[in-house]
Design a protein around this motif. Structure first.
Motif, short mmCIF file in Angstrom:
data_model
loop_
_atom_site.label_atom_id
_atom_site.label_comp_id
_atom_site.label_asym_id
_atom_site.label_seq_id
_atom_site.Cartn_x
_atom_site.Cartn_y
_atom_site.Cartn_z
N CYS A 283 -15.85 63.54 41.12
CA CYS A 283 -16.25 64.75 41.97
C CYS A 283 -14.98 65.92 42.03
CB CYS A 283 -16.74 64.70 43.42
SG CYS A 283 -18.37 63.73 43.33
N ALA A 284 -13.73 65.34 42.16
CA ALA A 284 -12.55 66.13 41.95
C ALA A 284 -12.60 67.11 40.67
CB ALA A 284 -11.37 65.21 41.99
N GLU A 285 -13.01 66.58 39.66
CA GLU A 285 -13.10 67.38 38.34
C GLU A 285 -13.79 68.57 38.59
OE1 GLU A 285 -12.45 63.51 35.23
OE2 GLU A 285 -14.57 64.66 35.36
N ILE A 286 -14.76 68.86 39.48
CA ILE A 286 -15.34 69.97 39.82
C ILE A 286 -14.33 71.11 40.13
CG2 ILE A 286 -16.99 71.17 41.27
CD1 ILE A 286 -18.26 68.48 41.87
N ILE A 287 -13.42 70.98 40.65
CA ILE A 287 -12.32 72.03 40.94
C ILE A 287 -11.77 72.74 39.87
CG2 ILE A 287 -10.30 72.52 42.38
CD1 ILE A 287 -12.80 72.00 43.99
N ALA A 288 -11.39 71.88 38.84
CA ALA A 288 -10.91 72.47 37.59
C ALA A 288 -12.01 73.45 36.84
CB ALA A 288 -10.56 71.51 36.66
N GLU A 289 -13.35 73.30 37.34
CA GLU A 289 -14.07 74.31 36.70
C GLU A 289 -14.59 75.41 37.55
OE1 GLU A 289 -17.69 71.72 36.04
OE2 GLU A 289 -16.49 70.08 35.28
N LEU A 290 -14.00 75.64 38.58
CA LEU A 290 -14.19 76.94 39.24
C LEU A 290 -12.86 77.71 39.12
CD1 LEU A 290 -15.26 74.90 42.46
CD2 LEU A 290 -16.59 76.28 40.73
N PRO A 291 -12.90 79.18 39.52
CA PRO A 291 -11.97 80.03 39.55
C PRO A 291 -11.01 79.54 40.54
CG PRO A 291 -14.13 81.13 39.35
CD PRO A 291 -14.40 79.67 39.67
N ALA A 292 -9.72 79.78 40.45
CA ALA A 292 -8.62 79.42 41.18
C ALA A 292 -8.32 80.24 42.62
CB ALA A 292 -7.37 79.38 40.60
N ASP A 293 -9.31 81.39 42.66
CA ASP A 293 -8.86 82.21 43.74
C ASP A 293 -10.10 82.43 44.76
OD1 ASP A 293 -10.81 83.48 42.10
OD2 ASP A 293 -10.23 85.50 42.28
N ILE A 294 -10.92 81.14 44.80
CA ILE A 294 -12.16 80.94 45.83
C ILE A 294 -11.42 81.04 47.25
CG2 ILE A 294 -13.84 79.45 46.56
CD1 ILE A 294 -14.29 78.72 43.38
N ALA B 143 -17.52 65.36 49.07
CA ALA B 143 -16.45 66.21 49.86
C ALA B 143 -15.16 65.74 49.90
CB ALA B 143 -16.94 66.38 51.08
N ALA B 144 -14.84 64.40 49.63
CA ALA B 144 -13.51 63.93 49.59
C ALA B 144 -13.02 64.11 48.04
CB ALA B 144 -13.48 62.35 49.53
#
Length: 290
Positions: A145-156, A169-170
């Motif tokens: 699930c942590a890998e989701i973050i790399a698929e999102l824009p960094a400025d959220i 969530a963790a």
């Protein structure tokens, strides 16, 4: 089977005057959907690495995890068995599990509480069996699930997700910390007494400084609904064309709508909601929509 997949990010026009996008993990797979795909990815990799051929897991009679695990095992050539909480039952979810070849062992609720003992009693001598906790919870699931973050824009500015155990969530918070982002994570527990989820997340993240729990949107508890939530689902799906389920994602989107309406966020805040899939949960609540 678990090749690299980046689910799309979709703008949502349901929240007038606000910039909201949805991470469409529900589109990853119809049966190994959303966070279930993320959670099982590294679990199955470890099973393969350890030459295990029989996955044993746990869930309720309408468990999305059981369907996902059964489908994943079928596609990768593994046997699968599930201890199912409660009296013997027949429903659409269990039918899918059986079609994918999963053996179901119905277990009384008291015995079900000790999952390790159940596994040892039935499979302790089976060197091919591989224990997977309810919902796929554990370090492998957090990693996926942590890998989701790399698929999102960094400025959220704000990221939303629903939570039952807190594993997804963790992973999200772990990813935010790893990439050193300023994103605030908003978690919507879908059950009563969801404050414990903060402690579960802390086990994997070290600190919860960027975490906010919104515990008032459970609508009576896990898999519970109210007429207000059902009406929200009808309006949301009809307006957006985006299907959501009463157990998880509807409660998250309702919380987001309520917070926006009450001016919780600064103007022009960039918000993403994670659609974790689980749409098969609608099958257990079809009478609510009649």
């Amino acid at each position: 089977m678990f090749v690299a997949i980046h689910s799309p990010l979709q703008s949502l026009n349901f929240f007038s005057g606000h910039q909201v996008m949805v991470k469409r993990d529900d589109l990853i797979d119809p049966f190994i959907s959303g966070n279930k795909w993320r959670k099982l990815k590294y679990i199955l990799a470890e099973a393969n690495q350890n030459q295990k051929t029989h996955l044993v897991t746990f869930g309720g009679t309408y468990s999305n995890h059981l369907v996902a695990a059964a489908a994943a095992c079928s596609r990768t050539g593994l046997k699968s068995t599930a201890f199912v909480r409660g009296e013997p039952a027949e429903n659409e979810m269990l039918l899918l599990c059986r079609l994918y070849g999963m053996q179901l062992i119905f277990t009384d609720r008291l015995s079900y509480k000790n999952k390790t003992l159940l596994f040892d009693q039935h499979f302790g001598q089976n060197q091919d069996a591989f224990f997977v906790d309810e919902g796929g919870a554990g370090a492998h699931a957090v990693k996926g699930c942590a890998e989701i973050i790399a698929e999102l824009p960094a400025d959220i500015d704000h990221l939303f997700c629903a939570a039952g155990t807190g594993t997804t969530a963790a992973g999200l918070l772990k990813g935010i910390q790893t990439h050193q982002l300023k994103t605030k994570l908003h978690v919507i527990p879908v059950l009563k007494g969801g404050d414990f989820i903060a402690d579960e997340i802390l086990k994997y993240t070290g600190n919860n400084d960027q975490l906010t729990l919104h515990t008032e949107y459970h609508f009576g508890g896990y898999a519970k609904t109210t007429p207000v939530l059902i009406e929200f689902i009808k309006q949301f799906v009809a307006h957006t064309g985006l299907m959501i389920d009463p157990v998880y994602t509807a409660k998250m989107f309702y919380a987001l709508a309520d917070l926006l309406q009450n001016h919780y966020f600064k103007p022009n805040a960039k918000i993403v909601a994670l659609h974790t899939g689980g749409l098969l949960g609608l099958l257990g609540m079809k009478d609510k929509f009649s």
